[in-house]
Design an enzyme around this catalytic site. Structure first.
Site, PDB file in Angstrom:
ATOM      1  N   GLY A  46     -38.114  10.586  34.072  1.00 44.81           N
ATOM      2  CA  GLY A  46     -38.959   9.858  33.129  1.00 44.81           C
ATOM      3  C   GLY A  46     -38.388   8.476  32.908  1.00 44.81           C
ATOM      4  O   GLY A  46     -37.201   8.245  33.190  1.00 44.81           O
ATOM      5  N   GLN A  51     -36.852   0.913  27.976  1.00 47.46           N
ATOM      6  CA  GLN A  51     -35.580   0.970  28.717  1.00 47.46           C
ATOM      7  C   GLN A  51     -35.412  -0.189  29.690  1.00 47.46           C
ATOM      8  O   GLN A  51     -34.299  -0.472  30.132  1.00 47.46           O
ATOM      9  CB  GLN A  51     -35.472   2.298  29.488  1.00 47.46           C
ATOM     10  CG  GLN A  51     -35.319   3.500  28.566  1.00 47.46           C
ATOM     11  CD  GLN A  51     -35.312   4.798  29.349  1.00 47.46           C
ATOM     12  OE1 GLN A  51     -36.365   5.332  29.647  1.00 47.46           O
ATOM     13  NE2 GLN A  51     -34.135   5.286  29.688  1.00 47.46           N
ATOM     14  N   CYS A  91     -29.983  10.809  29.860  1.00 50.52           N
ATOM     15  CA  CYS A  91     -30.836   9.627  29.702  1.00 50.52           C
ATOM     16  C   CYS A  91     -30.292   8.519  30.584  1.00 50.52           C
ATOM     17  O   CYS A  91     -29.084   8.286  30.603  1.00 50.52           O
ATOM     18  CB  CYS A  91     -30.836   9.181  28.239  1.00 50.52           C
ATOM     19  SG  CYS A  91     -31.855   7.726  27.941  1.00 50.52           S
ATOM     20  N   LEU A  92     -31.180   7.842  31.285  1.00 49.22           N
ATOM     21  CA  LEU A  92     -30.756   6.743  32.160  1.00 49.22           C
ATOM     22  C   LEU A  92     -30.144   5.596  31.355  1.00 49.22           C
ATOM     23  O   LEU A  92     -29.402   4.791  31.907  1.00 49.22           O
ATOM     24  CB  LEU A  92     -31.945   6.247  32.997  1.00 49.22           C
ATOM     25  CG  LEU A  92     -32.504   7.274  33.995  1.00 49.22           C
ATOM     26  CD1 LEU A  92     -33.791   6.763  34.624  1.00 49.22           C
ATOM     27  CD2 LEU A  92     -31.468   7.606  35.076  1.00 49.22           C
ATOM     28  N   HIS A 133     -38.908  12.914  24.637  1.00 44.95           N
ATOM     29  CA  HIS A 133     -37.776  12.006  24.882  1.00 44.95           C
ATOM     30  C   HIS A 133     -38.290  10.576  25.132  1.00 44.95           C
ATOM     31  O   HIS A 133     -37.736   9.610  24.586  1.00 44.95           O
ATOM     32  CB  HIS A 133     -36.984  12.553  26.078  1.00 44.95           C
ATOM     33  CG  HIS A 133     -35.850  11.709  26.555  1.00 44.95           C
ATOM     34  ND1 HIS A 133     -34.533  12.136  26.527  1.00 44.95           N
ATOM     35  CD2 HIS A 133     -35.806  10.468  27.123  1.00 44.95           C
ATOM     36  CE1 HIS A 133     -33.753  11.192  27.032  1.00 44.95           C
ATOM     37  NE2 HIS A 133     -34.500  10.177  27.417  1.00 44.95           N
ATOM     38  N   GLU A 134     -39.352  10.451  25.936  1.00 48.66           N
ATOM     39  CA  GLU A 134     -39.877   9.115  26.271  1.00 48.66           C
ATOM     40  C   GLU A 134     -40.586   8.467  25.082  1.00 48.66           C
ATOM     41  O   GLU A 134     -40.456   7.257  24.864  1.00 48.66           O
ATOM     42  CB  GLU A 134     -40.837   9.179  27.469  1.00 48.66           C
ATOM     43  CG  GLU A 134     -40.281   9.776  28.746  1.00 48.66           C
ATOM     44  CD  GLU A 134     -38.933   9.257  29.182  1.00 48.66           C
ATOM     45  OE1 GLU A 134     -38.570   8.120  28.806  1.00 48.66           O
ATOM     46  OE2 GLU A 134     -38.221   9.995  29.879  1.00 48.66           O
ATOM     47  N   HIS A 137     -38.105   6.877  22.906  1.00 45.85           N
ATOM     48  CA  HIS A 137     -37.699   5.539  23.379  1.00 45.85           C
ATOM     49  C   HIS A 137     -38.647   4.467  22.854  1.00 45.85           C
ATOM     50  O   HIS A 137     -38.210   3.388  22.429  1.00 45.85           O
ATOM     51  CB  HIS A 137     -37.706   5.477  24.908  1.00 45.85           C
ATOM     52  CG  HIS A 137     -36.466   6.007  25.567  1.00 45.85           C
ATOM     53  ND1 HIS A 137     -35.201   5.501  25.316  1.00 45.85           N
ATOM     54  CD2 HIS A 137     -36.291   6.973  26.500  1.00 45.85           C
ATOM     55  CE1 HIS A 137     -34.318   6.147  26.070  1.00 45.85           C
ATOM     56  NE2 HIS A 137     -34.944   7.050  26.793  1.00 45.85           N
TER      57      HIS A 137
HETATM   58  O1  GNR Z   1     -33.889  11.623  34.092  1.00 47.16           O
HETATM   59  C1  GNR Z   1     -33.903  12.123  32.960  1.00 47.16           C
HETATM   60  N1  GNR Z   1     -33.614  13.431  32.794  1.00 47.16           N
HETATM   61  C2  GNR Z   1     -33.791  14.106  31.609  1.00 47.16           C
HETATM   62  C3  GNR Z   1     -33.217  15.366  31.498  1.00 47.16           C
HETATM   63  C4  GNR Z   1     -33.370  16.087  30.345  1.00 47.16           C
HETATM   64  C5  GNR Z   1     -34.104  15.580  29.312  1.00 47.16           C
HETATM   65  C6  GNR Z   1     -34.671  14.333  29.391  1.00 47.16           C
HETATM   66  C7  GNR Z   1     -34.519  13.600  30.539  1.00 47.16           C
HETATM   67  S1  GNR Z   1     -35.271  12.043  30.660  1.00 47.16           S
HETATM   68  C8  GNR Z   1     -34.175  11.266  31.795  1.00 47.16           C
HETATM   69  C9  GNR Z   1     -34.681   9.894  32.167  1.00 47.16           C
HETATM   70  C10 GNR Z   1     -34.711   9.015  30.937  1.00 47.16           C
HETATM   71  O2  GNR Z   1     -33.739   8.550  30.426  1.00 47.16           O
HETATM   72  N2  GNR Z   1     -35.879   8.803  30.405  1.00 47.16           N
HETATM   73  O3  GNR Z   1     -35.962   8.083  29.280  1.00 47.16           O
HETATM   74 NI    NI Z   2     -34.072   8.317  28.253  1.00 49.79          NI
END
Ligand code: GNR
Ligand code: NI
Length: 167
Positions: A46, A51, A91-92, A133-134, A137
């Site tokens: 995601g 980001q 999270c990236l 999660h997104e 952000h």
């Molecule tokens: O790549 C991602 N893996 C992930 C694993 C578990 C829960 C959420 C994520 S999202 C993350 C990519 C990211 O940072 N998206 O904002």
């Molecule tokens: Ni993230």
């Protein structure tokens, strides 16, 4: 197409609340292509516009094995939440850190697609985790905000050190 630069915690720009998109244009469709390319390159499942320092309410997701089921959501809103699940999240923008977070198990979401059409979808499990999660952000929130102050502070110090050493 382009690979975009991903901001890292504790960068304050990750705390910006993204603005709603009023009309979906080619500019947004280009951003979506670049978000997907950046997400696949990372690799991640995601990516939110926040980001890459673009503060518009746009996110992309692909949880498929083959990386051939991209989803783009514009102005996403959670209509309903049900149940509770825990998941080891990464999270990236918080590279190398994985911690357990509790989120709703099932959600119903409305959004616009890349054509500007209204869509609604149900999600559960990993897809539901990823959408929540997104959307966080886009509201300037990170998964580390759900951890204890002590854990969050340790992660901050670790990433600050990594970023100093990378310069
Ligand atoms: O790549 C991602 N893996 C992930 C694993 C578990 C829960 C959420 C994520 S999202 C993350 C990519 C990211 O940072 N998206 O904002
Ligand atoms: Ni993230």
């Amino acid at each position: 197409m382009a690979i975009l630069n991903i901001l890292h915690f504790p960068d304050d720009r990750l705390r910006t609340k993204a603005q709603a998109v009023t009309e979906v244009t080619d500019k947004h469709r280009t951003l979506i292509k670049n978000l997907l390319e950046t997400m696949y390159d990372a690799p991640g499942i995601g990516l939110a516009a926040t980001q890459v320092n673009v503060h518009e309410r746009i996110l992309v997701i692909d949880i498929s094995e083959e990386k051939n089921e991209p989803i783009a959501l514009i102005n996403p809103e959670i209509l309903e939440k049900d149940g509770d699940q825990e998941f080891d999240e990464g999270c990236l923008s918080v590279p190398g850190i994985y911690e357990t977070v509790h989120r709703a198990e099932k959600i119903r979401v409305k959004a616009l697609n890349e054509k500007g059409e209204n869509i609604e979808m149900n999600a559960e499990g990993l897809l539901a985790v990823c959408i929540q999660h997104e959307i966080d952000h886009l509201d300037g929130k990170l998964f580390v905000d759900y951890l204890s102050q002590l854990k969050k502070q340790r992660i901050r110090k670790k990433l600050e050190k990594q970023q100093r050493n990378a310069m």
